[in-house]
Design a protein around this motif. Structure first.
Motif, PDB file in Angstrom:
ATOM      1  N   GLY A  12     -13.537   4.437   9.889  1.00  0.00           N
ATOM      2  CA  GLY A  12     -12.677   4.427  11.070  1.00  0.00           C
ATOM      3  C   GLY A  12     -11.722   3.247  11.025  1.00  0.00           C
ATOM      4  O   GLY A  12     -12.156   2.091  10.828  1.00  0.00           O
ATOM      5  N   LEU A  13     -10.434   3.551  11.170  1.00  0.00           N
ATOM      6  CA  LEU A  13      -9.417   2.494  11.173  1.00  0.00           C
ATOM      7  C   LEU A  13      -8.457   2.750  12.335  1.00  0.00           C
ATOM      8  O   LEU A  13      -7.248   2.684  12.209  1.00  0.00           O
ATOM      9  CB  LEU A  13      -8.671   2.495   9.818  1.00  0.00           C
ATOM     10  CG  LEU A  13      -7.868   1.256   9.451  1.00  0.00           C
ATOM     11  CD1 LEU A  13      -8.743   0.020   9.359  1.00  0.00           C
ATOM     12  CD2 LEU A  13      -7.140   1.476   8.117  1.00  0.00           C
ATOM     13  N   GLY A  14      -9.066   3.089  13.481  1.00  0.00           N
ATOM     14  CA  GLY A  14      -8.271   3.332  14.688  1.00  0.00           C
ATOM     15  C   GLY A  14      -8.171   2.041  15.485  1.00  0.00           C
ATOM     16  O   GLY A  14      -8.050   0.951  14.924  1.00  0.00           O
ATOM     17  N   THR A  15      -8.262   2.144  16.815  1.00  0.00           N
ATOM     18  CA  THR A  15      -8.116   0.964  17.674  1.00  0.00           C
ATOM     19  C   THR A  15      -9.112  -0.122  17.265  1.00  0.00           C
ATOM     20  O   THR A  15      -8.726  -1.253  16.954  1.00  0.00           O
ATOM     21  CB  THR A  15      -8.363   1.368  19.154  1.00  0.00           C
ATOM     22  OG1 THR A  15      -7.494   2.447  19.465  1.00  0.00           O
ATOM     23  CG2 THR A  15      -8.115   0.211  20.097  1.00  0.00           C
ATOM     24  N   VAL A  16     -10.376   0.216  17.240  1.00  0.00           N
ATOM     25  CA  VAL A  16     -11.394  -0.812  16.968  1.00  0.00           C
ATOM     26  C   VAL A  16     -11.494  -1.103  15.470  1.00  0.00           C
ATOM     27  O   VAL A  16     -11.557  -2.271  15.063  1.00  0.00           O
ATOM     28  CB  VAL A  16     -12.774  -0.386  17.534  1.00  0.00           C
ATOM     29  CG1 VAL A  16     -13.788  -1.504  17.336  1.00  0.00           C
ATOM     30  CG2 VAL A  16     -12.673  -0.021  19.008  1.00  0.00           C
ATOM     31  N   GLY A  17     -11.481  -0.045  14.649  1.00  0.00           N
ATOM     32  CA  GLY A  17     -11.613  -0.241  13.194  1.00  0.00           C
ATOM     33  C   GLY A  17     -10.538  -1.180  12.668  1.00  0.00           C
ATOM     34  O   GLY A  17     -10.823  -2.077  11.861  1.00  0.00           O
ATOM     35  N   VAL A  46     -11.099   7.185   6.612  1.00  0.00           N
ATOM     36  CA  VAL A  46     -10.254   7.621   7.739  1.00  0.00           C
ATOM     37  C   VAL A  46     -10.206   9.151   7.698  1.00  0.00           C
ATOM     38  O   VAL A  46     -10.704   9.780   6.757  1.00  0.00           O
ATOM     39  CB  VAL A  46      -8.812   7.047   7.618  1.00  0.00           C
ATOM     40  CG1 VAL A  46      -8.796   5.553   7.832  1.00  0.00           C
ATOM     41  CG2 VAL A  46      -8.183   7.420   6.284  1.00  0.00           C
ATOM     42  N   ARG A  47      -9.570   9.738   8.711  1.00  0.00           N
ATOM     43  CA  ARG A  47      -9.441  11.202   8.702  1.00  0.00           C
ATOM     44  C   ARG A  47      -8.217  11.594   7.882  1.00  0.00           C
ATOM     45  O   ARG A  47      -8.248  12.509   7.101  1.00  0.00           O
ATOM     46  CB  ARG A  47      -9.308  11.695  10.145  1.00  0.00           C
ATOM     47  CG  ARG A  47      -9.592  13.150  10.323  1.00  0.00           C
ATOM     48  CD  ARG A  47      -9.741  13.504  11.772  1.00  0.00           C
ATOM     49  NE  ARG A  47      -9.101  12.511  12.638  1.00  0.00           N
ATOM     50  CZ  ARG A  47      -9.416  12.314  13.901  1.00  0.00           C
ATOM     51  NH1 ARG A  47     -10.369  13.037  14.439  1.00  0.00           N
ATOM     52  NH2 ARG A  47      -8.792  11.417  14.627  1.00  0.00           N
ATOM     53  N   ASP A  48      -7.127  10.808   8.057  1.00  0.00           N
ATOM     54  CA  ASP A  48      -5.855  11.177   7.420  1.00  0.00           C
ATOM     55  C   ASP A  48      -5.301   9.954   6.683  1.00  0.00           C
ATOM     56  O   ASP A  48      -4.789   9.015   7.306  1.00  0.00           O
ATOM     57  CB  ASP A  48      -4.900  11.654   8.536  1.00  0.00           C
ATOM     58  CG  ASP A  48      -3.515  11.958   7.994  1.00  0.00           C
ATOM     59  OD1 ASP A  48      -3.316  11.886   6.761  1.00  0.00           O
ATOM     60  OD2 ASP A  48      -2.632  12.258   8.818  1.00  0.00           O
ATOM     61  N   LYS A  49      -5.390  10.004   5.351  1.00  0.00           N
ATOM     62  CA  LYS A  49      -4.987   8.831   4.548  1.00  0.00           C
ATOM     63  C   LYS A  49      -3.490   8.552   4.632  1.00  0.00           C
ATOM     64  O   LYS A  49      -3.041   7.446   4.358  1.00  0.00           O
ATOM     65  CB  LYS A  49      -5.352   9.068   3.075  1.00  0.00           C
ATOM     66  CG  LYS A  49      -6.839   8.960   2.796  1.00  0.00           C
ATOM     67  CD  LYS A  49      -7.112   8.606   1.349  1.00  0.00           C
ATOM     68  CE  LYS A  49      -6.787   9.764   0.422  1.00  0.00           C
ATOM     69  NZ  LYS A  49      -6.993   9.418  -0.999  1.00  0.00           N
ATOM     70  N   THR A  50      -2.706   9.583   4.994  1.00  0.00           N
ATOM     71  CA  THR A  50      -1.246   9.424   4.965  1.00  0.00           C
ATOM     72  C   THR A  50      -0.701   8.857   6.279  1.00  0.00           C
ATOM     73  O   THR A  50       0.490   8.552   6.374  1.00  0.00           O
ATOM     74  CB  THR A  50      -0.560  10.798   4.726  1.00  0.00           C
ATOM     75  OG1 THR A  50      -0.883  11.647   5.834  1.00  0.00           O
ATOM     76  CG2 THR A  50      -1.016  11.427   3.424  1.00  0.00           C
ATOM     77  N   ARG A  51      -1.559   8.760   7.285  1.00  0.00           N
ATOM     78  CA  ARG A  51      -1.096   8.306   8.604  1.00  0.00           C
ATOM     79  C   ARG A  51      -0.551   6.879   8.552  1.00  0.00           C
ATOM     80  O   ARG A  51      -1.121   6.031   7.876  1.00  0.00           O
ATOM     81  CB  ARG A  51      -2.288   8.351   9.578  1.00  0.00           C
ATOM     82  CG  ARG A  51      -1.897   8.777  10.959  1.00  0.00           C
ATOM     83  CD  ARG A  51      -3.072   8.684  11.878  1.00  0.00           C
ATOM     84  NE  ARG A  51      -2.911   7.503  12.719  1.00  0.00           N
ATOM     85  CZ  ARG A  51      -3.822   7.053  13.560  1.00  0.00           C
ATOM     86  NH1 ARG A  51      -4.996   7.646  13.644  1.00  0.00           N
ATOM     87  NH2 ARG A  51      -3.588   6.013  14.302  1.00  0.00           N
ATOM     88  N   LYS A  52       0.575   6.667   9.264  1.00  0.00           N
ATOM     89  CA  LYS A  52       1.125   5.299   9.367  1.00  0.00           C
ATOM     90  C   LYS A  52       0.247   4.513  10.333  1.00  0.00           C
ATOM     91  O   LYS A  52      -0.127   5.010  11.390  1.00  0.00           O
ATOM     92  CB  LYS A  52       2.549   5.338   9.928  1.00  0.00           C
ATOM     93  CG  LYS A  52       3.602   5.831   8.961  1.00  0.00           C
ATOM     94  CD  LYS A  52       4.602   4.693   8.650  1.00  0.00           C
ATOM     95  CE  LYS A  52       5.511   4.977   7.475  1.00  0.00           C
ATOM     96  NZ  LYS A  52       4.853   5.265   6.212  1.00  0.00           N
ATOM     97  N   ARG A  53      -0.081   3.259   9.959  1.00  0.00           N
ATOM     98  CA  ARG A  53      -0.982   2.471  10.793  1.00  0.00           C
ATOM     99  C   ARG A  53      -0.353   1.130  11.134  1.00  0.00           C
ATOM    100  O   ARG A  53       0.457   0.624  10.374  1.00  0.00           O
ATOM    101  CB  ARG A  53      -2.297   2.226  10.059  1.00  0.00           C
ATOM    102  CG  ARG A  53      -3.001   3.492   9.745  1.00  0.00           C
ATOM    103  CD  ARG A  53      -4.169   3.353   8.809  1.00  0.00           C
ATOM    104  NE  ARG A  53      -4.548   4.704   8.399  1.00  0.00           N
ATOM    105  CZ  ARG A  53      -5.240   5.514   9.153  1.00  0.00           C
ATOM    106  NH1 ARG A  53      -5.682   5.124  10.320  1.00  0.00           N
ATOM    107  NH2 ARG A  53      -5.526   6.749   8.742  1.00  0.00           N
ATOM    108  N   GLY A  54      -0.811   0.549  12.230  1.00  0.00           N
ATOM    109  CA  GLY A  54      -0.274  -0.748  12.630  1.00  0.00           C
ATOM    110  C   GLY A  54      -0.952  -1.893  11.896  1.00  0.00           C
ATOM    111  O   GLY A  54      -0.771  -3.060  12.255  1.00  0.00           O
ATOM    112  N   ALA A 305     -13.575  -3.420  26.960  1.00  0.00           N
ATOM    113  CA  ALA A 305     -13.028  -2.518  25.938  1.00  0.00           C
ATOM    114  C   ALA A 305     -11.783  -3.174  25.357  1.00  0.00           C
ATOM    115  O   ALA A 305     -11.441  -4.304  25.715  1.00  0.00           O
ATOM    116  CB  ALA A 305     -12.670  -1.167  26.551  1.00  0.00           C
ATOM    117  N   GLY A 306     -11.113  -2.441  24.469  1.00  0.00           N
ATOM    118  CA  GLY A 306      -9.889  -2.957  23.854  1.00  0.00           C
ATOM    119  C   GLY A 306     -10.162  -3.414  22.429  1.00  0.00           C
ATOM    120  O   GLY A 306     -11.294  -3.760  22.082  1.00  0.00           O
ATOM    121  N   LYS A 307      -9.078  -3.422  21.653  1.00  0.00           N
ATOM    122  CA  LYS A 307      -9.192  -3.695  20.213  1.00  0.00           C
ATOM    123  C   LYS A 307      -9.913  -5.016  19.911  1.00  0.00           C
ATOM    124  O   LYS A 307     -10.931  -5.039  19.221  1.00  0.00           O
ATOM    125  CB  LYS A 307      -7.756  -3.710  19.651  1.00  0.00           C
ATOM    126  CG  LYS A 307      -7.633  -4.062  18.213  1.00  0.00           C
ATOM    127  CD  LYS A 307      -6.166  -3.948  17.801  1.00  0.00           C
ATOM    128  CE  LYS A 307      -5.926  -4.587  16.458  1.00  0.00           C
ATOM    129  NZ  LYS A 307      -4.569  -4.391  15.955  1.00  0.00           N
TER     130      LYS A 307
END
Ligand SMILES: NC(=O)c1ccc[n+]([C@@H]2O[C@H](COP(=O)([O-])OP(=O)(O)OC[C@H]3O[C@@H](n4cnc5c(N)ncnc54)[C@H](OP(=O)(O)O)[C@@H]3O)[C@@H](O)[C@H]2O)c1
Length: 439
Positions: A12-17, A46-54, A305-307
């Motif tokens: 997981g590399l979303g908000t928390v990851g 991750v689910r989608d390797k091509t997704r742009k991430r911050g 909560a929060g990153k």
């Protein structure tokens, strides 16, 4: 520095990851100096390797199959931050079976599969850490497990959902409707596009089950908790609350009834006395009051909560997991120890209550409701009214009854009879009045 570099697999590399990844890089020197262990993030699922991430990540670390983390014998520790319950369950289970300590922030997973996963953790002697699953950055999990370990806990009462607390605060302080307050929370990024679980109380309930398990050792499932959300609260309820010396908060209440060996477990919008510290917990902040027989009352306060706050909790657990890898066998995760504790049926729980009815503007309406309460042996402490809107044909009023302590089941029976009165319109709004007595 002790031994070889420990290898971390991050799912997981979303908000928390992404916050965890950044924290592990940014504070590496500090963490390695404090823990005396070196580490490296070896793989990220991750689910989608091509997704742009911050967040900037070496793309060769990415995989879209979490099994790559579990099957990699070089990976020592797995961090689960993918959310959901199906794949997260498979991932955590597989990692524990492979002997890899797991860190998770997934309250829904623990509420649904906690007892199975903790049993597996015990069987395998491999810890599962979950500080971030309850209260975000507030260190409540480790505090209940370690710092407060010598206490018999008489009650845990908390505000553990930031979105609903933001909404209630905006309704109270700015006079907004629930809808307006929720829109404000969403525009500020404090509420998800779909805030259902925040508003209906189930996010708080998942965390409440975790707190109950930590404080009382009992791995109870979702059926054990009684949950009411804030959907039906209206601005007029805040006017009544203020006038009576209270504020309204969505509380999780966990109380042990020694005689019955049973736990009272509920999430409900409640009246909190204005003098109590929990009434001052506003906006997205969370607070959890724990009362122990030795320590007395303690209150833990912070961002729920929060990153960054959540990442702080996850990385704390990663350090515990690293220490476990260096000293295997010293299991610092949670082990249930009171499987016999049952949930107290909500009908048997007792508090005073605030009940607001919408009633037709006519004579005798107070007396007819009061008679029914009395037939059910429920005492009335006070009544109060405020004029409601007029719908064009007939006027109606808000009519409030403050009730003495009664059983929830008894109250439901009385409300069943009151609903049948032709002068009562719609559903009554019922809020508990928490006394904060500790035993
Ligand atoms: N957000 C908070 O403030 C907070 C606070 C406390 C606890 N938590 C908990 O932390 C967990 C993560 O929350 P979040 O807000 O970070 O979620 P999020 O922003 O939706 O991120 C989820 C991440 O998991 C990845 N993912 C989803 N399914 C996957 C799969 N099957 N295989 C591999 N990767 C997968 C996604 O990949 P893509 O990026 O490719 O889509 C994404 O990177 C949840 O359990 C949540 O309850 C969150």
């Amino acid at each position: 520095m002790v031994g070889e570099t420990l290898q971390i697999g991050l799912a997981g590399l979303g908000t928390v990851g992404s916050g965890v990844y950044e924290a592990l890089l940014r504070n590496r020197d500090l963490l390695e100096a404090r823990a005396q262990i070196s580490y490296q993030v070896r793989r990220i699922a991750v689910r989608d390797k091509t997704r742009k991430r911050g967040v900037e990540v070496d793309e060769t670390l990415l995989t879209d199959d979490w099994r790559d983390l579990v099957d990699d014998d070089e990976i020592d520790i797995v961090i689960e931050l993918i959310g959901g319950t199906t794949e997260a369950y498979q991932l955590v289970r597989a990692a524990l079976e492979k002997g890899k300590p797991v860190v998770t922030g997934n309250k829904a997973l623990l509420a649904e599969y906690g007892s199975t996963l903790f049993r597996l953790s015990r069987e395998k002697g491999v810890p599962l850490y979950f500080e971030a699953s309850c209260g975000g950055g507030i260190p409540i999990v480790q505090s209940l497990q370690h710092s407060l370990i010598c206490n018999k806990v008489s009650a845990v009462v908390g505000i553990i959902n930031g979105t609903s607390n933001y909404v209630l605060t905006a309704m109270d302080k700015e006079g907004l409707s629930l809808r307006e307050a929720l829109q404000q929370a969403q525009s500020l990024g404090y509420a998800e596009p779909d805030p259902l679980l925040d508003i209906n109380g189930w996010d708080a309930a998942h965390k409440g089950l975790i707190l109950a398990m930590l404080a009382y050792g009992a791995p109870l499932g979702s059926e054990a908790i009684s949950v009411t959300g804030i959907e039906h609260i209206e601005p007029v309820d805040f006017s009544f609350a203020r006038r009576l010396g209270y504020t309204i908060k969505l509380l999780v209440v966990i109380r042990y009834h020694e005689r019955r060996n049973a736990l009272e477990l509920r999430v409900q919008p409640s009246f909190v006395p204005q003098q109590h510290l929990l009434s001052k917990v506003d906006g997205v902040f969370n607070a959890i009051a724990v009362c122990g027989d030795i320590v007395g009352e303690t209150i833990f306060y912070g961002r729920g909560a929060g990153k960054n706050p959540t990442s702080s909790a996850v990385v704390g657990d990663v350090v515990l997991a690293m220490r476990e890898c260096r000293l295997p066998g010293y299991h610092t995760g949670f082990l249930p120890y009171a499987e016999g504790v049952k949930a107290l049926p909500v009908e048997a729980t007792e508090t005073s209550c605030y009940v607001r009815f919408r009633v037709k503007d006519c004579h005798g309406v107070i007396a007819s409701i009061a008679t029914i309460f009395s037939q059910h042996d429920i005492g009335i402490a006070a009544t109060s009214s405020a004029e409601g809107e007029h719908d064009g044909t007939e006027g109606w009023n808000h009519l409030v009854f403050m009730l003495h302590v009664c059983c929830w089941g008894q109250l439901q029976e009385a409300l069943g009879d009151i609903r049948k009165l032709p002068t009562v319109v719609g559903e009554p709004v019922v809020l508990r009045i928490e006394s904060f007595q500790t035993s």
